[in-house]
Design an enzyme around this catalytic site. Structure first.
Site, mmCIF file in Angstrom:
data_model
loop_
_atom_site.group_PDB
_atom_site.id
_atom_site.type_symbol
_atom_site.label_atom_id
_atom_site.label_comp_id
_atom_site.label_asym_id
_atom_site.label_seq_id
_atom_site.Cartn_x
_atom_site.Cartn_y
_atom_site.Cartn_z
ATOM 1 N N ASP A 174 0.874 -1.182 0.000
ATOM 2 C CA ASP A 174 0.000 0.000 0.000
ATOM 3 C C ASP A 174 0.904 1.223 0.000
ATOM 4 O O ASP A 174 1.977 1.196 0.600
ATOM 5 C CB ASP A 174 -0.908 0.004 1.244
ATOM 6 N N CYS A 205 -7.162 -2.226 -3.819
ATOM 7 C CA CYS A 205 -6.763 -0.836 -4.051
ATOM 8 C C CYS A 205 -7.766 -0.213 -5.019
ATOM 9 O O CYS A 205 -8.487 -0.922 -5.725
ATOM 10 C CB CYS A 205 -5.346 -0.785 -4.624
ATOM 11 N N PRO A 206 -7.824 1.116 -5.071
ATOM 12 C CA PRO A 206 -8.744 1.757 -6.023
ATOM 13 C C PRO A 206 -8.186 1.700 -7.438
ATOM 14 O O PRO A 206 -6.995 1.407 -7.635
ATOM 15 C CB PRO A 206 -8.797 3.201 -5.522
ATOM 16 N N THR A 232 -11.953 -8.154 -6.224
ATOM 17 C CA THR A 232 -13.287 -7.648 -5.851
ATOM 18 C C THR A 232 -13.269 -6.125 -5.871
ATOM 19 O O THR A 232 -14.137 -5.495 -5.287
ATOM 20 C CB THR A 232 -13.695 -8.122 -4.437
ATOM 21 N N SER A 233 -12.268 -5.551 -6.547
ATOM 22 C CA SER A 233 -12.102 -4.096 -6.450
ATOM 23 C C SER A 233 -12.654 -3.368 -7.682
ATOM 24 O O SER A 233 -13.790 -2.897 -7.654
ATOM 25 C CB SER A 233 -10.633 -3.775 -6.209
ATOM 26 N N ARG A 234 -11.896 -3.296 -8.733
ATOM 27 C CA ARG A 234 -12.366 -2.697 -9.980
ATOM 28 C C ARG A 234 -11.777 -3.495 -11.136
ATOM 29 O O ARG A 234 -10.583 -3.844 -11.130
ATOM 30 C CB ARG A 234 -11.933 -1.229 -10.102
ATOM 31 N N ASP A 258 -15.033 -10.516 -9.075
ATOM 32 C CA ASP A 258 -16.357 -9.935 -8.848
ATOM 33 C C ASP A 258 -16.547 -8.723 -9.757
ATOM 34 O O ASP A 258 -17.622 -8.138 -9.801
ATOM 35 C CB ASP A 258 -16.518 -9.517 -7.377
ATOM 36 N N GLU A 263 -17.275 -4.698 -17.690
ATOM 37 C CA GLU A 263 -18.525 -5.177 -17.078
ATOM 38 C C GLU A 263 -19.733 -4.288 -17.365
ATOM 39 O O GLU A 263 -20.876 -4.733 -17.242
ATOM 40 C CB GLU A 263 -18.350 -5.313 -15.558
ATOM 41 N N HIS A 295 -20.332 -8.356 -9.803
ATOM 42 C CA HIS A 295 -20.252 -7.186 -8.930
ATOM 43 C C HIS A 295 -21.288 -7.266 -7.805
ATOM 44 O O HIS A 295 -22.094 -6.356 -7.598
ATOM 45 C CB HIS A 295 -20.444 -5.896 -9.745
HETATM 46 P P1 NAD Z 1 -9.995 2.669 0.730
HETATM 47 O O1 NAD Z 1 -9.852 4.001 0.089
HETATM 48 O O2 NAD Z 1 -10.398 2.601 2.173
HETATM 49 O O3 NAD Z 1 -8.644 1.833 0.584
HETATM 50 C C1 NAD Z 1 -7.898 1.796 -0.602
HETATM 51 C C2 NAD Z 1 -6.443 1.566 -0.214
HETATM 52 O O4 NAD Z 1 -5.688 1.434 -1.413
HETATM 53 C C3 NAD Z 1 -5.835 2.740 0.596
HETATM 54 O O5 NAD Z 1 -5.192 2.246 1.744
HETATM 55 C C4 NAD Z 1 -4.855 3.361 -0.383
HETATM 56 O O6 NAD Z 1 -3.708 3.913 0.254
HETATM 57 C C5 NAD Z 1 -4.483 2.162 -1.224
HETATM 58 N N1 NAD Z 1 -3.906 2.536 -2.512
HETATM 59 C C6 NAD Z 1 -4.145 3.637 -3.264
HETATM 60 N N2 NAD Z 1 -3.375 3.623 -4.361
HETATM 61 C C7 NAD Z 1 -2.635 2.503 -4.286
HETATM 62 C C8 NAD Z 1 -1.636 1.938 -5.119
HETATM 63 N N3 NAD Z 1 -1.240 2.551 -6.240
HETATM 64 N N4 NAD Z 1 -1.080 0.770 -4.744
HETATM 65 C C9 NAD Z 1 -1.466 0.155 -3.592
HETATM 66 N N5 NAD Z 1 -2.400 0.638 -2.760
HETATM 67 C C10 NAD Z 1 -2.969 1.798 -3.112
HETATM 68 O O7 NAD Z 1 -11.017 1.880 -0.193
HETATM 69 P P2 NAD Z 1 -11.886 0.606 0.201
HETATM 70 O O8 NAD Z 1 -13.190 1.052 0.742
HETATM 71 O O9 NAD Z 1 -11.068 -0.358 0.958
HETATM 72 O O10 NAD Z 1 -12.208 0.028 -1.257
HETATM 73 C C11 NAD Z 1 -11.184 -0.570 -2.050
HETATM 74 C C12 NAD Z 1 -11.725 -0.809 -3.436
HETATM 75 O O11 NAD Z 1 -12.847 -1.693 -3.417
HETATM 76 C C13 NAD Z 1 -12.233 0.459 -4.155
HETATM 77 O O12 NAD Z 1 -11.590 0.579 -5.402
HETATM 78 C C14 NAD Z 1 -13.666 0.239 -4.405
HETATM 79 O O13 NAD Z 1 -14.042 0.797 -5.618
HETATM 80 C C15 NAD Z 1 -13.777 -1.279 -4.414
HETATM 81 N N6 NAD Z 1 -15.108 -1.717 -4.006
HETATM 82 C C16 NAD Z 1 -15.684 -2.784 -4.633
HETATM 83 C C17 NAD Z 1 -16.964 -3.203 -4.262
HETATM 84 C C18 NAD Z 1 -17.658 -4.398 -4.878
HETATM 85 O O14 NAD Z 1 -18.873 -4.590 -4.679
HETATM 86 N N7 NAD Z 1 -16.973 -5.262 -5.603
HETATM 87 C C19 NAD Z 1 -17.652 -2.502 -3.274
HETATM 88 C C20 NAD Z 1 -17.021 -1.431 -2.640
HETATM 89 C C21 NAD Z 1 -15.745 -1.034 -3.026
#
Ligand code: NAD
Length: 336
Positions: A174, A205-206, A232-234, A258, A263, A295
């Site tokens: 991170d 991560c985002p 499960t992120s993007r 996911d 998508e 998703h």
């Molecule tokens: P968050 O902002 O709390 O955590 C994201 C983490 O990623 C932070 O600690 C940040 O420092 C880190 N980060 C940023 N850039 C980075 C990089 N280049 N390399 C490594 N780490 C990096 O977000 P969250 O609430 O934990 O959500 C994480 C992801 O999950 C988001 O992208 C969100 O879109 C996705 N998400 C998916 C679903 C789903 O239904 N599948 C639902 C909610 C969120």
């Protein structure tokens, strides 16, 4: 306040009507996804309420402004689908739901790991057909394995702690390491080391310019043979063609998704009567060691109720104070 709710499904309508019992807001529920073809439906509304696959690029935002819309209320955490710079320039408020249930997503990631490893989905179908053989269902103990976690924010840290419960070694990457996790034994490391040593890699991560296709051909080559990859992120964090090659060669042993990079044309819709045109997606589905959900990681009762309540609260704050604690600002572009 009049709000055009795009990409409406039954669960959206039920949860929003439930949260709006006092009738403070007037919702127009629209099944259409917001994009340039549908933006005119926002006419006569003060706000649009949108989800992960609605398109809020510069032309759409400019048209929203022309139509008199003042607020974009995201009913999700991620905002990679919004051109924040244009929204700011046009003076539109952008609000989101930063955390509706990080547990829901972390638990779904774990579910994908367990299902892929122990093949629950295959066993379920076999038993229904009277096939009680175990061939092809051999799994592995998660206990003692090394888990690589990319992104240890709200969701990633819960996932780390869950995997700690399996007595796993956790390697994390991170940009902003979390001291509490370090104290709990999570080892922050370089991406290279995480790829080299992890048996299971989970993305939390985002989507940003830096993380787009973070799982690419080179990353996959440096991973352990037979690695499990979970997203499960993007969707665009993963280069789909690179993982297909990795699956074909056996370098990737299991893939749990996911989210998927294209998508938007598939997920949340019932396309069971249609021919799917996305050949990459169809190829991914052909692998026995790939498990895809559409998703749904966020989709728990707690999360859905939170989304509705927080969104209404965000809109109330904008209406009463002209700002919200959950506003998204341009500096966060491509984050969240
Ligand atoms: P968050 O902002 O709390 O955590 C994201 C983490 O990623 C932070 O600690 C940040 O420092 C880190 N980060 C940023 N850039 C980075 C990089 N280049 N390399 C490594 N780490 C990096 O977000 P969250 O609430 O934990 O959500 C994480 C992801 O999950 C988001 O992208 C969100 O879109 C996705 N998400 C998916 C679903 C789903 O239904 N599948 C639902 C909610 C969120």
């Amino acid at each position: 306040m009049k709000i055009a709710v795009f990409s409406t499904k039954n669960w959206v309508r039920q949860s929003f009507d439930g949260a709006n019992e006092a009738g403070s807001f007037q919702f127009t529920y629209l099944e259409a996804r917001l994009d340039m073809n549908t933006v005119s439906l926002a006419a006569g509304h003060d706000a649009v309420c949108v989800f992960v696959n609605d398109v809020l690029d510069a032309p759409v935002i400019k048209e929203l402004k022309n139509l008199g819309v003042e607020t974009i209320a995201l009913r999700c955490a991620g905002f990679n689908n919004v051109d924040l710079k244009t929204a700011h320039e046009e003076g539109l408020h952008v609000v989101r739901v930063p955390a509706y249930s990080p547990y829901a997503i972390a638990e779904h990631a774990l579910g994908l790991i367990l299902a892929l490893n122990r093949r629950y989905h295959r066993a379920y179908n076999r038993i229904r057909e009277g096939n009680f053989a175990l061939d092809g269902l051999l799994g592995f103990d998660i206990h003692g394995k090394t888990i690589g976690v990319i992104g240890t924010g709200k969701i990633g840290q819960i996932f780390c702690r869950m995997m700690k419960g399996f007595n796993c070694r956790i390697l994390a990457y991170d940009k902003y390491p979390n001291d509490e996790l370090k104290a709990e034994g999570v080892e922050y490391t370089s991406l290279e080391k995480l790829y080299e040593q992890s048996d299971i890699i989970s993305l939390h991560c985002p989507l940003t310019h830096e993380t787009y296709h973070i799982i690419n051909e080179y990353a996959i080559k440096s991973m352990k043979s037979g690695v499990t990859v979970i997203n499960t992120s993007r969707g665009p964090l993963i280069d789909s063609n690179a993982v297909i090659n990795g699956l074909k060669s056996g370098q990737i042993g299991y893939l749990g998704l996911d989210v998927y990079e294209e998508e938007g044309d598939l997920f949340f819709e019932d396309l069971s009567d249609q021919v799917i045109q996305d050949d990459t997606f169809v190829r991914l589905q052909t692998f026995p060691n790939v498990l895809i959900t559409a998703h749904q990681a966020f989709f728990t009762k707690e999360a859905v109720d939170n989304i509705a309540e927080t969104t209404l609260n965000n809109l109330k704050e904008i209406e009463e104070k002209g700002e919200s604690g959950n506003s998204v600002v341009p500096e966060q572009a491509y984050g969240g």
